[in-house]
Motif scaffolding. Structure first.
Motif, PDB file in Angstrom:
ATOM      1  N   GLY A  57     -13.857   4.865   0.673  1.00  0.00           N
ATOM      2  CA  GLY A  57     -12.598   4.278   0.315  1.00  0.00           C
ATOM      3  C   GLY A  57     -12.177   2.818   0.940  1.00  0.00           C
ATOM      4  O   GLY A  57     -11.674   2.345   0.583  1.00  0.00           O
ATOM      5  N   VAL A  58     -12.608   2.985   2.380  1.00  0.00           N
ATOM      6  CA  VAL A  58     -12.596   1.782   2.990  1.00  0.00           C
ATOM      7  C   VAL A  58     -13.734   0.663   2.704  1.00  0.00           C
ATOM      8  O   VAL A  58     -13.237  -0.512   2.683  1.00  0.00           O
TER       9      VAL A  58
ATOM     10  N   ALA B 295      -5.196   2.285   2.819  1.00  0.00           N
ATOM     11  CA  ALA B 295      -5.696   1.889   1.338  1.00  0.00           C
ATOM     12  C   ALA B 295      -6.711   3.066   0.954  1.00  0.00           C
ATOM     13  O   ALA B 295      -6.644   3.369  -0.244  1.00  0.00           O
ATOM     14  N   SER B 296      -7.496   3.625   1.836  1.00  0.00           N
ATOM     15  CA  SER B 296      -8.139   4.594   1.452  1.00  0.00           C
ATOM     16  C   SER B 296      -7.405   5.950   1.243  1.00  0.00           C
ATOM     17  O   SER B 296      -8.021   6.758   0.343  1.00  0.00           O
ATOM     18  N   GLN B 297      -6.368   6.141   1.880  1.00  0.00           N
ATOM     19  CA  GLN B 297      -5.494   7.310   1.705  1.00  0.00           C
ATOM     20  C   GLN B 297      -4.926   7.308   0.173  1.00  0.00           C
ATOM     21  O   GLN B 297      -5.163   8.295  -0.579  1.00  0.00           O
TER      22      GLN B 297
ATOM     23  N   THR C   6       0.904  -1.200  -0.011  1.00  0.00           N
ATOM     24  CA  THR C   6      -0.113  -0.056   0.112  1.00  0.00           C
ATOM     25  C   THR C   6       0.942   1.176   0.123  1.00  0.00           C
ATOM     26  O   THR C   6       0.602   2.297  -0.633  1.00  0.00           O
TER      27      THR C   6
ATOM     28  N   VAL D 239      -6.792  11.392   5.872  1.00  0.00           N
ATOM     29  CA  VAL D 239      -7.605  11.075   4.689  1.00  0.00           C
ATOM     30  C   VAL D 239      -8.702  12.113   4.355  1.00  0.00           C
ATOM     31  O   VAL D 239      -8.933  12.463   3.449  1.00  0.00           O
TER      32      VAL D 239
ATOM     33  N   THR E  51      -7.430   2.271   6.334  1.00  0.00           N
ATOM     34  CA  THR E  51      -7.246   3.658   6.324  1.00  0.00           C
ATOM     35  C   THR E  51      -6.093   3.905   5.284  1.00  0.00           C
ATOM     36  O   THR E  51      -6.289   5.157   4.632  1.00  0.00           O
TER      37      THR E  51
ATOM     38  N   SER F 169     -13.724   9.307   2.265  1.00  0.00           N
ATOM     39  CA  SER F 169     -12.974   8.616   3.057  1.00  0.00           C
ATOM     40  C   SER F 169     -13.394   7.129   3.706  1.00  0.00           C
ATOM     41  O   SER F 169     -12.670   6.178   3.466  1.00  0.00           O
TER      42      SER F 169
END
Lengths: 75, 75, 75, 75, 75, 75
Positions: free
Chosen positions: E28-29, F56-58, D54, E59, F54, E25
């Protein structure tokens, strides 16, 4: 969150803009952890940890980019 | 914070801009941990840790983006 | 830091720009840890750690965004 | 690094741009750890670690922002 | 994901924009971990961890940059 | 990678743009770890870890900045 806490990104000067960036950073936390008590307890811990403080400063830096752009860099 | 510490993002040249980015990064920490004594103690630790130094350099890089844009890249 | 080390963000081509981004990343570290000896020792460690190298590359990427914008992407 | 490896940020299409972003990310590592042998060994490790992957993808994303802007998003 | 959950980046004011950034945000999760049950369990944990909360706030800050730009900073 | 998987950054609407950002984030991983089997195994792990999600979401947030800019924010 029903309260109005962000009505504008405009500030009078860069320092107020930086302080708004701090507020945005803290609100990003508050939406996930609404308890004032829990956040206060956590702050006591991370305020004594160098890496946690650097991470907090990074979020402020990212939000300050947004606020500064919104104010045309106060030129 | 009642003191005025950031009146402008304009600097005379890129190096002063980089140093302003450093100041912004440190102020992002200071607002969360106002004690000079605690910050000084923490600095002694993270200044000897490679990953902490890289993280600090990253915050400076983000703030430098803002300062550089504010100065039209000193072109 | 009294020496002049950054007089301009302009470079002749993208590769020189990338190398300037590297310099900015290292200076971000040097301002926090001025000792050449300590930085050299730390480098030996993190240069053998994959995550540390990725983190270093990320700081370079952020600084390269700044340098590339300053040079209008060398178009 | 004496070799010329980055003469332009222009690519023919977005996919080539993404691959250039990958190259920039790897070069950010290579400047810090020039040994092909060490990097190859480290890659075997982090390629099996989700968080390392990641983090690598994040550096590519940052560099892709730069390359995409340089190409006016291939519009 | 077959549902329509993002039809526009336009919001009426900055606060709604910040809340849209929060939604982005979380989505995205959600794309990576679609189970409401698992995400709820994980939230209980990270909402009590200062570094996790800072990471979450970061994020949001990145997504807020996007939303703010999309709305011309609500000027 | 010989397949064409990214021919354009243009999407019809913000949601498709967000999904393209997800694809870019996953391709950033796939170029480093091409094995579908290994990536699938790793996904099972990090999808149960809040900090990994988190992170990954970033990456998605960063890629979404690029896609949104490429589409002029779908205005």
């Amino acid at each position: 969150m029903s309260d109005l806490w962000l009505s504008s990104l405009q500030t009078e000067n860069p320092q107020q803009g930086f302080e708004l960036a701090l507020k945005l950073s803290r609100m990003g936390v508050k939406y996930t952890q609404p308890s004032d008590e829990v956040r206060s307890k956590l702050r006591d811990e991370y305020a004594e940890n160098a890496d946690s403080l650097t991470a907090a400063s990074q979020v402020v830096a990212i939000n300050f980019q947004t606020v500064a752009a919104a104010n045309a860099y106060w030129k």
